[in-house]
Design a protein around this motif. Structure first.
Motif, short mmCIF file in Angstrom:
data_model
loop_
_atom_site.label_atom_id
_atom_site.label_comp_id
_atom_site.label_asym_id
_atom_site.label_seq_id
_atom_site.Cartn_x
_atom_site.Cartn_y
_atom_site.Cartn_z
N ARG A 287 -18.63 5.04 8.83
CA ARG A 287 -18.06 4.00 9.68
C ARG A 287 -16.57 4.26 9.89
NH1 ARG A 287 -17.34 -0.48 7.14
NH2 ARG A 287 -17.22 -1.79 9.00
N ARG A 288 -16.05 3.72 10.96
CA ARG A 288 -14.61 3.74 11.19
C ARG A 288 -14.16 2.28 11.38
NH1 ARG A 288 -12.29 8.51 12.18
NH2 ARG A 288 -10.52 7.48 13.17
N SER A 289 -13.42 1.79 10.42
CA SER A 289 -12.91 0.42 10.49
C SER A 289 -11.50 0.40 9.90
CB SER A 289 -13.81 -0.55 9.72
OG SER A 289 -13.20 -1.83 9.62
N PHE A 293 -10.39 -0.46 5.96
CA PHE A 293 -9.62 0.50 5.19
C PHE A 293 -8.29 -0.10 4.75
CE2 PHE A 293 -6.48 3.89 4.69
CZ PHE A 293 -7.12 4.67 3.75
N ALA A 294 -7.62 -0.83 5.64
CA ALA A 294 -6.34 -1.45 5.30
C ALA A 294 -6.51 -2.47 4.17
CB ALA A 294 -5.73 -2.10 6.53
N ALA A 295 -7.60 -3.24 4.22
CA ALA A 295 -7.85 -4.22 3.16
C ALA A 295 -8.05 -3.52 1.82
CB ALA A 295 -9.07 -5.06 3.51
N TRP A 296 -8.78 -2.42 1.82
CA TRP A 296 -8.98 -1.64 0.58
C TRP A 296 -7.67 -1.05 0.10
CZ3 TRP A 296 -8.29 3.67 -0.24
CH2 TRP A 296 -8.81 4.17 -1.44
N ARG A 297 -6.94 -0.41 1.00
CA ARG A 297 -5.67 0.24 0.64
C ARG A 297 -4.67 -0.75 0.06
NH1 ARG A 297 -3.03 1.40 5.89
NH2 ARG A 297 -2.51 -0.81 5.61
N ASP A 298 -4.62 -1.95 0.63
CA ASP A 298 -3.61 -2.93 0.24
C ASP A 298 -4.06 -3.85 -0.90
OD1 ASP A 298 -2.09 -1.85 2.26
OD2 ASP A 298 -2.64 -3.39 3.73
N GLY A 299 -5.29 -3.67 -1.40
CA GLY A 299 -5.78 -4.54 -2.45
C GLY A 299 -6.02 -5.96 -1.97
N ARG A 300 -6.69 -6.07 -0.80
CA ARG A 300 -6.97 -7.39 -0.22
C ARG A 300 -8.42 -7.45 0.26
NH1 ARG A 300 -3.68 -11.59 -0.92
NH2 ARG A 300 -4.01 -12.37 1.21
N THR A 301 -9.35 -6.89 -0.53
CA THR A 301 -10.76 -6.90 -0.13
C THR A 301 -11.45 -8.21 -0.46
OG1 THR A 301 -11.61 -6.06 -2.24
CG2 THR A 301 -10.88 -4.41 -0.60
N ARG A 341 -10.70 9.81 3.49
CA ARG A 341 -9.62 8.85 3.71
C ARG A 341 -9.14 8.28 2.37
NH1 ARG A 341 -9.57 4.79 8.53
NH2 ARG A 341 -7.37 5.17 8.05
N GLY A 342 -10.07 7.99 1.51
CA GLY A 342 -9.69 7.50 0.18
C GLY A 342 -8.99 8.56 -0.63
N ALA A 343 -9.50 9.79 -0.56
CA ALA A 343 -8.88 10.89 -1.29
C ALA A 343 -7.45 11.09 -0.83
CB ALA A 343 -9.69 12.17 -1.11
N GLN A 344 -7.20 10.99 0.47
CA GLN A 344 -5.84 11.17 0.98
C GLN A 344 -4.92 10.05 0.52
OE1 GLN A 344 -4.47 13.85 2.64
NE2 GLN A 344 -2.60 12.72 2.14
#
Length: 446
Positions: A287-289, A293-301, A341-344
């Motif tokens: 998926r592309r969302s 991704f921003a919610a995961w990256r920022d700790g807001r899931t 994306r997560g690895a990066q």
């Protein structure tokens, strides 16, 4: 008069360093570190690693000065700088540690073309040289960890080397660089061999024996925190294994974790393209969302265990291994977003980001790597209940949940409505059941 170069890469130490030990046997030795333009201009050279490296180089220089020498630092292309020094000082030998990335192997090939004797030391970064073990039934590497580990633990390791008493360095000018840039994580660990050896001694003395029982208890923070030092080589994995031994269950469990490091290195050495491509493709149509991704990256899931892990990464440039596992599983399998994306993002922040371990661990979690159960999903609620039952880890990194009753800290959406409305914390961005069905369906259609 014989002159050698000890080319430091990911072995920034004087103790148990085969490269320095061999090079210092010459009448004169140039301990050299090249600030490689190809690396410092890349995303891999994040602010956290730049700060840790700057401290590690300063500590290495101080240790060499105690032995009558100093660290020589140059900036540019590694092979060109080595060649320039070799010509100017009649260098006959260059010593360097073996490494497994495509970049390191190209560097080694170019060094071999110079008019000097190149000595590549296999057991400097790894305990067991990456491609020295092969399966009994054939093949160039092990694709499954357990048979690899059984063979790995039977291999005699080299002895631990003393730091050289004296290093005689030609008169070379130049100051140590300050490579720091950007804004490092506020609670970043300190770099350098001195700090690393103190950590190692304390861990071997009073931490490792309990490792098997408490290493996954996130609130206890009962791991060695040596991974940055292993990545930069400010601590030797061979000496670390020697210091912790195998006398206790905890030491044996910790040794197994260090073997995973060698395992991933031999996978990447055999399959260099797996740093960016699936080791075993599942033909995923990720998926592309950007929102997810921003919610995961920022700790807001909205899932506190996952969010605490991502906040720890931002605050410390480091994350507990169990938390890495759960956070990665959430991205790849719950949100079904591309592991790359997560690895990066980990590359962008982790101070201990080893290419082989980062990429291959991400692939293991995504099910495109060496995991023999590629469709397993780590449920963040179940994992939280098992490894952070009282919510102390979550509360450490999510201050907005600090006062929440432990019964609800991992599922704050179950709080009474008035209490839930008062929280500055988002609702879950996805239903776990629906996400599990979506992932299962996607893998069926591959």
């Amino acid at each position: 008069m014989t002159t050698s170069i000890a080319l430091f890469t990911r072995d920034l130490r004087v103790h148990d360093n085969p490269v320095l030990h061999a090079a210092a046997a010459a009448e004169r030795c140039i301990p050299l570190f090249v600030v490689d333009d190809a690396i410092v201009s890349s995303s891999f050279f994040n602010a956290n690693r730049a700060a840790f490296l700057t401290e590690s180089l300063a500590d290495l220089d101080a240790s060499l000065r105690e032995r009558g020498g100093r660290l020589v630092v140059r900036r540019g292309k590694v092979v060109e700088e080595v060649a320039r020094l070799a010509r100017a000082h009649d260098v006959t030998e260059v010593h360097v540690a073996a490494d497994v990335s495509r970049y390191a192997r190209r560097r080694e090939e170019a060094l071999r073309a110079l008019d000097v004797d190149l000595h590549v030391h296999d057991a400097s970064i790894n305990a067991v040289p990456p491609l020295s073990l092969t399966p009994t039934g054939g093949g160039d590497h092990f694709a499954v960890f357990t048979p690899y580990f059984r063979k790995w633990e039977t291999v005699p390791r080299r002895g631990v080397l003393r730091a050289p008493r004296r290093v005689t360095v030609p008169d070379l000018g130049g100051d140590l660089p300050d490579l720091r840039h950007g804004t490092p994580s506020p609670d970043l660990a300190a770099g350098g061999e001195t700090v690393g050896r103190e950590l190692m001694a304390r861990w071997a003395r009073s931490g490792v024996d309990d490792y098997a029982d408490v290493h996954d208890a996130l609130a206890e923070d009962a791991t060695s925190h040596l991974s940055p030092h292993l990545h930069f080589g400010t601590v030797s994995v061979t000496e670390l294994l020697d210091r912790v031994g195998t006398a206790s269950e905890g030491a044996r469990a910790y040794t197994r974790q260090l073997a995973w490091r060698d395992f991933h290195h031999q996978v990447l050495a055999a399959r260099p393209r797996s740093s960016t491509e699936d080791y075993r493709t599942r033909n995923d149509r990720w998926r592309r969302s950007e929102r997810d991704f921003a919610a995961w990256r920022d700790g807001r899931t909205g899932y506190p265990f996952v969010d605490a892990a991502m906040r720890q990464l931002a605050r410390e440039g480091w994350m507990h291994n169990r938390a890495r596992l759960v956070a990665a599983s959430f991205l790849c399998k719950t949100l079904y977003l591309d592991w790359r994306r997560g690895a990066q993002h980990f590359v962008d922040l982790l101070v201990d980001c080893d290419l082989a371990n980062n990429q291959m661990n991400w692939q293991w979690v995504a099910g495109t790597g060496t995991d023999t159960r590629p469709n397993r999903v780590h449920n963040p609620i179940a994992q939280a209940g098992r490894y952070d039952a009282e919510g102390r880890y979550v509360k450490r990194y999510l201050p907005e949940l600090a006062e929440v009753d432990p019964r609800y800290v991992h599922e704050p959406w179950k709080l009474p409505e008035d209490e839930r409305a008062a929280l500055d914390y988002p609702p879950p961005i996805v239903d776990l059941g629906e996400a599990a069905d979506r992932f299962a369906e996607a893998r069926r259609k591959r």
